[in-house]
Design a protein around this motif. Sequence first.
Motif, PDB file in Angstrom:
ATOM      1  N   ALA A  20      48.066  37.318  -2.413  1.00 50.88           N
ATOM      2  CA  ALA A  20      48.592  35.952  -2.357  1.00 50.88           C
ATOM      3  C   ALA A  20      49.231  35.665  -1.007  1.00 50.88           C
ATOM      4  O   ALA A  20      49.099  34.564  -0.450  1.00 50.88           O
ATOM      5  N   VAL A  21      49.929  36.670  -0.447  1.00 49.11           N
ATOM      6  CA  VAL A  21      50.506  36.508   0.887  1.00 49.11           C
ATOM      7  C   VAL A  21      49.394  36.376   1.922  1.00 49.11           C
ATOM      8  O   VAL A  21      49.463  35.555   2.853  1.00 49.11           O
ATOM      9  N   GLU A  22      48.342  37.182   1.764  1.00 46.84           N
ATOM     10  CA  GLU A  22      47.251  37.200   2.731  1.00 46.84           C
ATOM     11  C   GLU A  22      46.560  35.838   2.827  1.00 46.84           C
ATOM     12  O   GLU A  22      46.178  35.405   3.919  1.00 46.84           O
ATOM     13  N   VAL A  23      46.382  35.165   1.681  1.00 44.18           N
ATOM     14  CA  VAL A  23      45.683  33.866   1.703  1.00 44.18           C
ATOM     15  C   VAL A  23      46.654  32.702   1.837  1.00 44.18           C
ATOM     16  O   VAL A  23      46.240  31.537   1.799  1.00 44.18           O
ATOM     17  N   GLY A  24      47.972  32.995   1.942  1.00 41.15           N
ATOM     18  CA  GLY A  24      48.936  31.935   2.187  1.00 41.15           C
ATOM     19  C   GLY A  24      49.439  31.206   0.966  1.00 41.15           C
ATOM     20  O   GLY A  24      50.018  30.126   1.085  1.00 41.15           O
ATOM     21  N   LEU A  25      49.271  31.790  -0.236  1.00 39.86           N
ATOM     22  CA  LEU A  25      49.783  31.129  -1.444  1.00 39.86           C
ATOM     23  C   LEU A  25      51.288  31.289  -1.580  1.00 39.86           C
ATOM     24  O   LEU A  25      51.963  30.463  -2.211  1.00 39.86           O
ATOM     25  N   VAL A  26      51.851  32.358  -1.038  1.00 47.61           N
ATOM     26  CA  VAL A  26      53.297  32.573  -1.057  1.00 47.61           C
ATOM     27  C   VAL A  26      53.701  33.071   0.322  1.00 47.61           C
ATOM     28  O   VAL A  26      52.884  33.672   1.040  1.00 47.61           O
ATOM     29  N   PRO A  27      54.947  32.821   0.718  1.00 43.04           N
ATOM     30  CA  PRO A  27      55.394  33.307   2.029  1.00 43.04           C
ATOM     31  C   PRO A  27      55.493  34.827   2.030  1.00 43.04           C
ATOM     32  O   PRO A  27      55.638  35.449   0.971  1.00 43.04           O
ATOM     33  N   PRO A  28      55.421  35.442   3.217  1.00 43.29           N
ATOM     34  CA  PRO A  28      55.508  36.903   3.310  1.00 43.29           C
ATOM     35  C   PRO A  28      56.817  37.428   2.741  1.00 43.29           C
ATOM     36  O   PRO A  28      57.859  36.778   2.831  1.00 43.29           O
ATOM     37  N   THR A  30      59.337  41.031   2.376  1.00 40.88           N
ATOM     38  CA  THR A  30      59.635  42.326   3.004  1.00 40.88           C
ATOM     39  C   THR A  30      60.293  43.238   1.970  1.00 40.88           C
ATOM     40  O   THR A  30      61.065  42.773   1.117  1.00 40.88           O
ATOM     41  N   GLY A  31      59.999  44.531   2.083  1.00 45.38           N
ATOM     42  CA  GLY A  31      60.629  45.506   1.196  1.00 45.38           C
ATOM     43  C   GLY A  31      59.976  45.533  -0.181  1.00 45.38           C
ATOM     44  O   GLY A  31      59.113  44.728  -0.519  1.00 45.38           O
ATOM     45  N   GLU A  32      60.420  46.505  -1.004  1.00 42.25           N
ATOM     46  CA  GLU A  32      59.911  46.672  -2.368  1.00 42.25           C
ATOM     47  C   GLU A  32      60.490  45.575  -3.257  1.00 42.25           C
ATOM     48  O   GLU A  32      61.690  45.317  -3.251  1.00 42.25           O
ATOM     49  N   GLN A  33      59.617  44.946  -4.020  1.00 38.97           N
ATOM     50  CA  GLN A  33      60.044  43.848  -4.889  1.00 38.97           C
ATOM     51  C   GLN A  33      60.259  44.352  -6.309  1.00 38.97           C
ATOM     52  O   GLN A  33      59.423  45.074  -6.849  1.00 38.97           O
ATOM     53  N   PRO A  34      61.370  43.975  -6.955  1.00 42.23           N
ATOM     54  CA  PRO A  34      61.570  44.326  -8.363  1.00 42.23           C
ATOM     55  C   PRO A  34      60.497  43.690  -9.234  1.00 42.23           C
ATOM     56  O   PRO A  34      59.834  42.728  -8.843  1.00 42.23           O
ATOM     57  N   ALA A  35      60.358  44.216 -10.442  1.00 39.01           N
ATOM     58  CA  ALA A  35      59.297  43.751 -11.331  1.00 39.01           C
ATOM     59  C   ALA A  35      59.421  42.263 -11.639  1.00 39.01           C
ATOM     60  O   ALA A  35      58.433  41.522 -11.602  1.00 39.01           O
ATOM     61  N   ARG A  84      57.714  36.543 -10.742  1.00 38.13           N
ATOM     62  CA  ARG A  84      58.086  35.180 -10.363  1.00 38.13           C
ATOM     63  C   ARG A  84      57.246  34.692  -9.188  1.00 38.13           C
ATOM     64  O   ARG A  84      56.775  33.551  -9.174  1.00 38.13           O
ATOM     65  N   HIS A  85      57.016  35.545  -8.186  1.00 32.53           N
ATOM     66  CA  HIS A  85      56.206  35.152  -7.033  1.00 32.53           C
ATOM     67  C   HIS A  85      54.760  34.867  -7.444  1.00 32.53           C
ATOM     68  O   HIS A  85      54.132  33.923  -6.931  1.00 32.53           O
ATOM     69  N   ARG A 134      53.749  33.780 -10.343  1.00 29.09           N
ATOM     70  CA  ARG A 134      53.702  32.486 -11.042  1.00 29.09           C
ATOM     71  C   ARG A 134      53.809  31.327 -10.054  1.00 29.09           C
ATOM     72  O   ARG A 134      53.155  30.288 -10.220  1.00 29.09           O
ATOM     73  N   SER A 135      54.633  31.530  -9.010  1.00 29.33           N
ATOM     74  CA  SER A 135      54.764  30.458  -8.016  1.00 29.33           C
ATOM     75  C   SER A 135      53.464  30.267  -7.244  1.00 29.33           C
ATOM     76  O   SER A 135      53.137  29.156  -6.810  1.00 29.33           O
ATOM     77  N   ALA A 136      52.693  31.367  -7.084  1.00 28.85           N
ATOM     78  CA  ALA A 136      51.412  31.254  -6.374  1.00 28.85           C
ATOM     79  C   ALA A 136      50.431  30.386  -7.140  1.00 28.85           C
ATOM     80  O   ALA A 136      49.518  29.790  -6.554  1.00 28.85           O
ATOM     81  N   MET A 137      50.614  30.284  -8.459  1.00 33.31           N
ATOM     82  CA  MET A 137      49.688  29.500  -9.272  1.00 33.31           C
ATOM     83  C   MET A 137      49.909  27.996  -9.123  1.00 33.31           C
ATOM     84  O   MET A 137      49.014  27.199  -9.416  1.00 33.31           O
ATOM     85  N   VAL A 138      51.113  27.564  -8.665  1.00 33.00           N
ATOM     86  CA  VAL A 138      51.407  26.124  -8.601  1.00 33.00           C
ATOM     87  C   VAL A 138      51.105  25.549  -7.226  1.00 33.00           C
ATOM     88  O   VAL A 138      51.177  24.337  -7.031  1.00 33.00           O
ATOM     89  N   HIS A 139      50.804  26.369  -6.226  1.00 29.09           N
ATOM     90  CA  HIS A 139      50.485  25.874  -4.889  1.00 29.09           C
ATOM     91  C   HIS A 139      49.030  25.437  -4.843  1.00 29.09           C
ATOM     92  O   HIS A 139      48.128  26.193  -5.218  1.00 29.09           O
ATOM     93  N   GLY A 140      48.832  24.220  -4.389  1.00 30.76           N
ATOM     94  CA  GLY A 140      47.464  23.706  -4.319  1.00 30.76           C
ATOM     95  C   GLY A 140      46.770  24.047  -3.023  1.00 30.76           C
ATOM     96  O   GLY A 140      45.556  23.967  -2.925  1.00 30.76           O
ATOM     97  N   ALA A 141      47.497  24.379  -1.965  1.00 33.47           N
ATOM     98  CA  ALA A 141      46.868  24.675  -0.675  1.00 33.47           C
ATOM     99  C   ALA A 141      47.553  25.877  -0.053  1.00 33.47           C
ATOM    100  O   ALA A 141      48.741  26.119  -0.278  1.00 33.47           O
ATOM    101  N   PRO A 142      46.849  26.624   0.762  1.00 31.21           N
ATOM    102  CA  PRO A 142      47.453  27.789   1.404  1.00 31.21           C
ATOM    103  C   PRO A 142      48.576  27.401   2.340  1.00 31.21           C
ATOM    104  O   PRO A 142      48.541  26.357   2.989  1.00 31.21           O
TER     105      PRO A 142
END
Length: 648
Positions: free
Chosen positions: A241-249, A251-256, A261-262, A264-272
């Motif tokens: 999702a970060v690679e195609v621009g659906l969510v911002p980059p 850093t570090g290990e993300q908790p579950a 949450r990230h 789910r947020s990638a699903m609501v973005h209509g454009a990269p």
Amino acid sequence: MTFQIKAITIYGKQPGQIRTVPFKTGTLNIVTGDSRRGKSALLTIIDYCLASTDYPVKAGKVRDYVSTYAVTLTKPGQQLFVARRAPEAKAAVSTVLCVITQAPDTPPPQLEELNFTTPQDTAKDILSNFCGIDSTVRVPAVGKNTLIAPSIRHALFFCFQAQNEVANPDVLFHSQGEDWKPNTIRGVIPYFLGAVDREQALLHNRLRNLRRDLADNEAMLAASTDVTPASGQAQALLAEAVEVGLVPPRTGEQPADEVLRHLRSAMVHGAPQAGSPGDDPIAALHTQRTELRRLFAQTRAKIADLKTDLAENNEFNDQAIEQRARLASLGLLNRDPDTADRARCPVCDSSVPAANETVVGLMRDLAHLDGDLQAIGSDTPAIRRLIATGEDRLQTLRSELARNQEEINELTTALRTLHREPDDLRRAAIVQGRISLFLDTAAQQVAAPRVHDRREALREQIAGLEEQLSGSTQEERLTSFLSLINQEIKKKAKALDLDFSGSPIRLDIGRLTVVADTVDGPVQLKNMGSAENHLGYHVSTLLSLHEWFAEHHGPVPRVLILDQPSQVYFPAEATGEVELQTNDRMHLLNLFEALHHTLQQLDGKMQIIVMEHADLADPGFSQHVVERWRYGNDSALVPSAWMDHEDS
């Protein structure tokens, strides 16, 4: 209590054709005759009727003219009649039998009275029960991670010696030359010798089931973890999702919960969105994997060092305890309260001034040993805790490495697919579709019943059973039993005047052979020259085993069947004793004398059936002949009238 064989019955293919060969129980039965008169078929008929999985009766007159085979089994107060049809049409074997419980001495019924309704497996269970085999016992198979339920088929390993087995230097037991049979024989011998305790066998079976349950529970937990938002797949999807621009980059290990949450947020973005083109998620994952491997190797090395320290501590502790036990006897030297520097003799209570300096030095050593033991005793639990902590750390690192590899695989496959799409919107849509599928699967997993973590409870039960079974005496009992059986084998080998009988003789159940321990080293049966030795050790071993079975209630049929043991002395085409040399004749009679002597000792508890070409006039042979099948008297297993009827 187990059984002997009262009769073999065959039914012809024409109505009313029935032929019964009776046998005497508790004694020697010899069936002698010319070649191709049906003698060897007796063994295969018994084998077939005792729930064989194949059709062992050889092609020839017996197959051509017999439609049904039967055997009558007897033991005190009980009789069992077992019949089995010959395979019909192109079938390899008949899969149903007729099993009838009869009153003792009941004759075989007519063919039309038989109902073939008992499945082969059920018949095997009935026969195993009639033989006295415990249906609840399970023994571990040798060479395979399975359990064996001993049955009548396993007991027959010790009851049959076919014509190609009775003097074979390479096989000792029936069917030993077939695939997988040697390990089966090794697995069941302890049970039939009585070395397997029923309660311990049940505990071993329970331990095996618990270990399987633990493995299943761990697999289910691993599968459950793999579809949670914290899995490697979820991390890989976030990187896509970060690679195609659906969510911002990120850093570090993300908790579950953050990863979910990230996504789910990638699903609501209509454009990269604008990303960081310089980021390489695959390289970051490989860097992380390198670090994980370094930590894994470091932790494993630390555990190895700790285990070495623990072993050294234990060794020192054992030696120190032994030395302290020797010095503890100094406590017998009592101290005089008035003259504390004087030791007193524990026997006469007199002063022992000359021993003072030595005693003081030894007492000082004893005090040092006590201090060392106390220090070791306090260090050992700490080392064990460090080892346990290290093992837990290794397990965590294994999980992280597995998740990292999963993320690399997932991301590599996904990016390869995405790079084939030049349109950013299409690439983003593909990633959103993959995220949607994952979120749906994760939601189903949450809604499904949660896998209960039973690992700790199962491990405790396994540890308890292992401790309970640690004092098992099965191996000691087996060794003791074999030692006693070996003495009997040696006695019989000496009576038969076999080579190497002056040396210690042992039954090697690992190699399934007989071994003579000589001053030049062990000599296995296959290396003992002369077919007479091979035959003699076969007979000596099987007679000794059957003596043990009879005297210790082993659940093995009380019958031994030998097909043409005289073949090592007697030409196969001979019909009498004229071709037999004086020395060979004497050795053959000695063999039958050994058979008869064993039967006399067992006093009716065992039966021997021998199929022979030889027909000796000596009473030691002739008085035991029950059938003579020769061309001269027109006698055979299959009556000539059956063949004449077919020809007409």
